[in-house]
Design an enzyme around this catalytic site. Structure first.
Site, mmCIF file in Angstrom:
data_model
loop_
_atom_site.group_PDB
_atom_site.id
_atom_site.type_symbol
_atom_site.label_atom_id
_atom_site.label_comp_id
_atom_site.label_asym_id
_atom_site.label_seq_id
_atom_site.Cartn_x
_atom_site.Cartn_y
_atom_site.Cartn_z
ATOM 1 N N PHE A 152 -19.037 -5.125 8.265
ATOM 2 C CA PHE A 152 -18.316 -4.036 8.918
ATOM 3 C C PHE A 152 -19.242 -3.078 9.638
ATOM 4 C CE2 PHE A 152 -13.787 -4.477 8.152
ATOM 5 C CZ PHE A 152 -13.846 -5.680 7.479
ATOM 6 N N GLY A 199 -17.735 -2.269 18.438
ATOM 7 C CA GLY A 199 -16.778 -2.935 19.315
ATOM 8 C C GLY A 199 -15.851 -1.951 19.991
ATOM 9 N N CYS A 231 -3.373 -2.136 9.110
ATOM 10 C CA CYS A 231 -3.833 -1.457 7.888
ATOM 11 C C CYS A 231 -4.757 -0.274 8.135
ATOM 12 C CB CYS A 231 -4.505 -2.459 6.981
ATOM 13 S SG CYS A 231 -3.412 -3.814 6.573
ATOM 14 N N THR A 264 0.854 -1.192 0.000
ATOM 15 C CA THR A 264 0.000 0.000 0.000
ATOM 16 C C THR A 264 0.889 1.241 0.000
ATOM 17 O OG1 THR A 264 -1.662 -1.219 1.237
ATOM 18 C CG2 THR A 264 -1.842 1.180 1.236
ATOM 19 N N GLU A 294 -3.587 -4.900 -2.756
ATOM 20 C CA GLU A 294 -4.059 -6.129 -2.125
ATOM 21 C C GLU A 294 -5.206 -5.809 -1.173
ATOM 22 O OE1 GLU A 294 -3.156 -9.380 -2.707
ATOM 23 O OE2 GLU A 294 -5.015 -9.374 -1.571
ATOM 24 N N LYS A 322 -7.323 1.531 -3.204
ATOM 25 C CA LYS A 322 -6.880 0.824 -1.992
ATOM 26 C C LYS A 322 -7.074 1.692 -0.746
ATOM 27 C CE LYS A 322 -4.790 -1.673 0.968
ATOM 28 N NZ LYS A 322 -4.978 -3.050 1.347
ATOM 29 N N LEU A 331 -6.593 -8.421 0.889
ATOM 30 C CA LEU A 331 -6.824 -9.567 1.773
ATOM 31 C C LEU A 331 -6.856 -9.170 3.243
ATOM 32 C CD1 LEU A 331 -3.840 -10.420 3.048
ATOM 33 C CD2 LEU A 331 -3.581 -11.441 0.790
HETATM 34 C C1 UGA Z 1 -8.022 -4.756 6.281
HETATM 35 C C2 UGA Z 1 -9.013 -4.789 5.109
HETATM 36 O O1 UGA Z 1 -10.252 -5.375 5.532
HETATM 37 C C3 UGA Z 1 -8.444 -5.583 3.948
HETATM 38 O O2 UGA Z 1 -9.334 -5.526 2.839
HETATM 39 C C4 UGA Z 1 -7.099 -4.989 3.551
HETATM 40 O O3 UGA Z 1 -6.476 -5.721 2.520
HETATM 41 C C5 UGA Z 1 -6.171 -4.972 4.744
HETATM 42 O O4 UGA Z 1 -6.775 -4.224 5.813
HETATM 43 C C6 UGA Z 1 -4.890 -4.319 4.316
HETATM 44 O O5 UGA Z 1 -4.918 -3.134 3.928
HETATM 45 O O6 UGA Z 1 -3.866 -4.986 4.227
HETATM 46 P P1 UGA Z 1 -7.310 -6.468 8.236
HETATM 47 O O7 UGA Z 1 -6.580 -5.317 8.811
HETATM 48 O O8 UGA Z 1 -6.619 -7.779 8.099
HETATM 49 O O9 UGA Z 1 -7.842 -6.097 6.746
HETATM 50 O O10 UGA Z 1 -8.565 -6.753 9.147
HETATM 51 P P2 UGA Z 1 -10.153 -6.503 9.135
HETATM 52 O O11 UGA Z 1 -10.841 -7.793 9.164
HETATM 53 O O12 UGA Z 1 -10.540 -5.558 8.084
HETATM 54 O O13 UGA Z 1 -10.362 -5.841 10.564
HETATM 55 C C7 UGA Z 1 -9.748 -4.599 10.925
HETATM 56 C C8 UGA Z 1 -10.204 -4.165 12.306
HETATM 57 O O14 UGA Z 1 -11.555 -3.705 12.262
HETATM 58 C C9 UGA Z 1 -10.157 -5.243 13.385
HETATM 59 O O15 UGA Z 1 -9.613 -4.683 14.560
HETATM 60 C C10 UGA Z 1 -11.606 -5.624 13.574
HETATM 61 O O16 UGA Z 1 -11.870 -6.101 14.866
HETATM 62 C C11 UGA Z 1 -12.290 -4.293 13.321
HETATM 63 N N1 UGA Z 1 -13.695 -4.428 12.897
HETATM 64 C C12 UGA Z 1 -14.005 -5.022 11.719
HETATM 65 C C13 UGA Z 1 -14.715 -3.939 13.700
HETATM 66 O O17 UGA Z 1 -14.465 -3.375 14.793
HETATM 67 N N2 UGA Z 1 -16.008 -4.056 13.278
HETATM 68 C C14 UGA Z 1 -16.338 -4.628 12.114
HETATM 69 O O18 UGA Z 1 -17.550 -4.692 11.796
HETATM 70 C C15 UGA Z 1 -15.307 -5.131 11.310
#
Ligand code: UGA
Length: 424
Positions: free
Chosen positions: A243, A247, A254, A120, A143, A198, A145
């Protein structure tokens, strides 16, 4: 037709998943990292990160996957280099591009290779590299993921973004062809737009989370239940259900970084991105609100025993970067509380970062003698604990702050717990 081998530079989360998945798609992959221990353990078939399905994929494709510390190997054997180095935030919030620059340095003057940028990077990075390195092939291929579901996200992406400018269209065609077997929609665009897609995607998702967290906070005051609200909102196609889980704030490597980077990037261009300032602020406050909830029931916290369940920034990963647990542990220590933390995989890894907290070997050990349990990460095993029996018996005060609305509130309340969720 013989397929040409692919190069991957940087074997972190993105790099390793990219390498393993392209190998799974039948490609010979050469992956390079500067950390010898990482390369050695991967060459032995050991995967150094916790990511479901990844060790199996690496083992299954061992013959096609080569790990090396030597950039010369890659340059000799491959033409397309997927750049997957990290771009962490600097103190000012800008992205640190030194690792990307180092890769450019190693490329020398050769224009025989094309860079496919998965890291990124700020909008404008591709253009600037192309300007400085006249004739170098450059494709932006951000990316998307998520840690914990990374293999599935790579293999079944919502979309694949491929950005190129005139001189690199041919390389972009090659990159597109590599993803064709996945059957996903390909967004073919220019480099700057690909870079922006991104950052804007991550910033939007972070905004969605901060938004629902604020709805949660207001719901607590007004008697609504944020989970019902999110369900009702999410059924609107234009909003969507994902999303919208309130919480204790978003963490990870990221969202915090990319929101800050986009804000900074806008600022540097002379535009004040007001919304993102609030997104960051709401997230910081959200991480700290738990302290108030504890004080409401326990009074001043000095000497109180607090169990933190979950250290990783989300379940199914051992990543603790920007995790809420770290902020909470620091604040609780500052308030004089004694903190015992447990995480199924990330505990030991985080030991040095959890200010003053001790690490328990099990959830039950963490709750032993506790005045409160704070659930920070929704690991499935926490739902399966014997809350009404063993946990309650071990706690000094049956108080649960459920930072992810993850536990069965009615069951806990019926068993005599005081339960605090988020937005209910
Ligand atoms: C995030 C993006 O979702 C990916 O698409 C992206 O590729 C990635 O960053 C990146 O830029 O590399 P990630 O950081 O692995 O992925 O995790 P997420 O599942 O998106 O969760 C991020 C945070 O948001 C976590 O702390 C999670 O607990 C929180 N979250 C997520 C919430 O508090 N509420 C939600 O409804 C969803």
């Amino acid at each position: 037709m013989e397929r040409e081998p692919l190069g991957v530079v940087g074997v972190g989360w993105v790099g390793l998943v990219t390498a393993a998945c392209f190998a799974e798609l039948g490609h010979e992959v050469w992956a390079r990292d500067i950390v010898p221990e990482k390369v050695e353990s991967l060459s032995r078939g050991e995967v150094p990160i916790h990511e479901p399905g990844l060790p199996e994929l690496v083992a299954k494709n061992a013959e096609r996957l080569h790990f090396t510390t030597d950039m010369g190997d890659l340059l000799e054997r491959t033409r397309l280099l997927f750049v997957c180095v990290d771009t962490p935030p600097t103190y000012s919030g800008d992205a640190d591009l030194s690792r990307v620059e180092a890769v450019l340095g190693e490329l020398g003057d050769s224009n025989e290779h094309a860079l496919v940028m998965k890291s990124t990077v700020p909008v404008g990075t591709g253009r600037s590299i192309q300007r400085r390195r006249d004739g170098v092939g450059y494709v932006a291929n951000p990316e998307f993921l998520k840690e914990g579901t990374a293999v599935g996200d790579f293999m079944k992406p919502d979309r694949v973004v491929v950005g190129a400018n005139d001189e690199s269209e041919e390389y972009a065609d090659n990159v597109e062809a590599l993803y064709a077997p996945l059957g996903a929609e390909i967004v073919r665009t220019d480099v700057a737009s690909a870079e922006m897609i991104k950052l804007a995607s991550n910033a939007f998702l972070a905004t969605k989370i901060s938004f629902i967290n604020e709805i949660a906070n207001v719901s607590e005051e007004l008697g609504a239940d944020v989970r019902e609200v999110a369900r009702g909102m999410g059924l609107d196609d234009r909003i969507g259900p994902k999303f919208l889980q309130a919480g204790v704030g978003f963490g990870g490597s990221c969202f915090p970084k990319d929101v800050q980077a986009l804000k900074q990037l806008a600022g540097n261009s002379g535009y004040h991105f007001q919304l993102l300032t609030a997104v960051v602020e709401v997230n910081e406050l959200q991480k700290r609100r738990t302290i108030g909830k504890l004080q409401k029931h326990l009074g001043p916290l000095p000497g109180k025993e607090i169990a933190l369940l979950g250290v990783a920034f989300k379940p199914n990963t051992d990543d603790v970067r920007e995790a809420t647990s770290l902020v909470l542990a620091g604040r609780l220590a500052g308030e004089g509380a004694n903190v015992r933390a447990y995480d199924p995989v990330a505990g030991r890894k985080a030991e040095d970062m959890l200010a003053g907290a001790s690490i328990a070997e099990s959830a039950l050990e963490a709750v032993d003698g506790a005045d409160a349990v704070v659930l920070v990460t929704e690991w499935p095993e926490f739902a399966e604990l014997d809350w009404t029996g063993e946990v309650k018996k071990r706690m000094r005060v049956p108080l649960v702050v459920d930072g992810r609305n993850f536990l069965d509130r009615d069951k806990l309340v019926a068993a005599g717990f005081t339960y605090e969720g988020i937005g209910r």
